[in-house]
Structures are given as C-alpha cells and as structure tokens.
Design a protein around this motif. Structure first.
Motif, mmCIF file in Angstrom:
data_model
loop_
_atom_site.group_PDB
_atom_site.id
_atom_site.type_symbol
_atom_site.label_atom_id
_atom_site.label_comp_id
_atom_site.label_asym_id
_atom_site.label_seq_id
_atom_site.Cartn_x
_atom_site.Cartn_y
_atom_site.Cartn_z
ATOM 1 N N ILE A 41 0.819 -1.100 -0.130
ATOM 2 C CA ILE A 41 -0.268 -0.059 0.113
ATOM 3 C C ILE A 41 0.861 1.268 -0.068
ATOM 4 O O ILE A 41 1.957 1.193 0.593
ATOM 5 N N THR A 42 0.496 2.462 -0.541
ATOM 6 C CA THR A 42 1.200 3.556 -0.664
ATOM 7 C C THR A 42 0.664 4.329 0.617
ATOM 8 O O THR A 42 -0.121 4.324 1.071
ATOM 9 N N ARG A 43 1.530 5.299 0.917
ATOM 10 C CA ARG A 43 1.099 6.259 2.137
ATOM 11 C C ARG A 43 -0.234 7.149 1.862
ATOM 12 O O ARG A 43 -0.961 7.323 2.309
ATOM 13 N N ALA A 44 -0.096 7.496 0.600
ATOM 14 C CA ALA A 44 -1.417 8.076 -0.114
ATOM 15 C C ALA A 44 -2.629 7.278 -0.025
ATOM 16 O O ALA A 44 -3.892 7.789 0.683
ATOM 17 N N GLU A 45 -2.553 6.117 -0.116
ATOM 18 C CA GLU A 45 -3.674 5.263 -0.043
ATOM 19 C C GLU A 45 -4.060 4.968 1.466
ATOM 20 O O GLU A 45 -5.159 4.968 1.678
ATOM 21 N N VAL A 46 -3.191 4.850 2.548
ATOM 22 C CA VAL A 46 -3.303 4.684 3.668
ATOM 23 C C VAL A 46 -4.264 6.259 4.161
ATOM 24 O O VAL A 46 -5.045 5.984 5.026
ATOM 25 N N ALA A 48 -5.820 8.163 2.488
ATOM 26 C CA ALA A 48 -7.275 7.887 1.728
ATOM 27 C C ALA A 48 -8.064 7.160 2.368
ATOM 28 O O ALA A 48 -9.305 7.400 2.653
ATOM 29 N N ARG A 49 -7.581 5.956 3.009
ATOM 30 C CA ARG A 49 -8.445 5.126 3.799
ATOM 31 C C ARG A 49 -8.630 5.445 5.224
ATOM 32 O O ARG A 49 -9.901 5.195 5.499
ATOM 33 N N ASP A 68 -14.790 -1.021 4.508
ATOM 34 C CA ASP A 68 -13.636 -0.096 3.933
ATOM 35 C C ASP A 68 -14.227 0.341 2.617
ATOM 36 O O ASP A 68 -15.339 -0.151 2.138
ATOM 37 N N GLN A 70 -13.949 -0.940 -0.012
ATOM 38 C CA GLN A 70 -14.291 -2.125 -1.250
ATOM 39 C C GLN A 70 -15.307 -2.849 -0.371
ATOM 40 O O GLN A 70 -15.625 -3.795 -0.962
ATOM 41 N N LYS A 87 -4.994 -1.797 4.846
ATOM 42 C CA LYS A 87 -5.703 -2.943 3.786
ATOM 43 C C LYS A 87 -5.365 -4.287 4.287
ATOM 44 O O LYS A 87 -4.919 -5.304 3.528
ATOM 45 N N GLY A 115 1.148 7.540 7.538
ATOM 46 C CA GLY A 115 0.947 6.214 7.590
ATOM 47 C C GLY A 115 1.558 5.332 8.578
ATOM 48 O O GLY A 115 1.072 4.257 8.447
#
Length: 174
Positions: A41-46, A48-49, A68, A70, A87, A115
C-alpha cells in the motif's frame, strides 16, 4: 423437571454463545497471518483510507464492524481501524498483532512518515498523519477512539498516563 434433552440444549446454547462472544482486541491472541503475497500500500492510499472512515464519523466499538471502501468489514476499534487503513486481512489484527515482526517493524521518531503507527501493544494504536510543529513535540493523528474516529493533534508519543507508545512501520508500505 429438567430432561436430558433440555439440559443438552442449554449446554449447546452456552457453547454457541461462548464461541460467538467478542473479546477485547488488546487481550486477544495476536493474529499475524498475512496472505502469501502481503498487501502493499502507498502512504497516499493509507491516508485516503483513514479519511474514508473519518468522513463517515464511524463510531467506536469493539463488537461492531464497518466496511472499507471495497465493502470488506473491519472491527471499529483502534486496531481494526489501523488494519483497515493498511488494507490488512479482515476483521483486522489486534494491537499485539500489529506489533508483530511479520507485520511491522519498529522505527525511530525521526523516521516517522504519514501512514506509520504509534502503538501501545496492549492498549491502543494511532495512525501518524504528520508533524504539527517543527520541534516534533506534537503530531497529527487519525485514531478510532470513543466516541468515533478523530483527527487531532497529540503530544509525542501520546497523552501522558496512557502507557508506552512506540513508532512502527508496516513492512509493505511504499
């Protein structure tokens, strides 16, 4: 008069309730099993989640779950929230599981990035969202704590009287 059949039904009901009863996340035996191909996972995804639950003001509970982005269901306690943000497998690891060498590695204060986690293995976990001041004595965090998800500044490493918090990094963050 209690018959053997009714006694057996009561015993089955008690056994079923015991198996279904949730327990506190910090006291559970740590589950650190990651899929063979651990989820990166990217820091941006963390970030956003984390914002996904924050925007919905998900209430804190050690018994309930919430989806979540999904639709996968995670516990709505602090370790469930961190698991969702990273995730990880559902319903989420407990605090001890998050501190497992199979999942995270300890880092230093100066290595903290968005993150990463600040974790008290037996109590609570928060998601690091950046430094709040140049002296690095306060930081922004996302955390699931009563009554709901919060985004706030806290003193480093965490509020006094809450035990020892240490910085950790998910091993598969990019």
């Amino acid at each position: 008069m209690i018959t053997r059949r009714s006694a057996a039904l009561v015993a089955l009901a008690v056994a079923a309730a015991t198996l279904a009863a949730p327990s506190a996340h910090a006291a559970d035996a740590p589950d650190t099993s990651l899929p063979t191909a651990a989820p990166t996972i990217t820091r941006a995804e963390v970030l956003a989640r984390t914002k996904f639950w924050f925007d919905r003001q998900v209430p804190y509970s050690q018994k309930r779950t919430y989806p979540d982005p999904q639709g996968r269901q995670y516990r709505t306690d602090s370790s469930g929230y961190a698991s969702m943000a990273l995730k990880l497998p559902t319903p989420g690891f407990n605090t001890q599981g998050l501190a497992s060498p199979a999942v995270t590695e300890k880092i230093t204060k100066d290595q903290l990035q968005i993150g990463d986690l600040l974790l008290n293995k037996s109590k609570h976990v928060v998601i690091f969202a950046g430094w709040a001041n140049p002296a690095k004595t306060r930081y922004w965090t996302y955390e699931q704590t009563p009554p709901r998800v919060k985004n706030r500044t806290v003193p480093y490493p965490y509020f006094a009287g809450n035990g020892k918090f240490e910085p950790y990094r998910y091993k598969y963050i990019k």
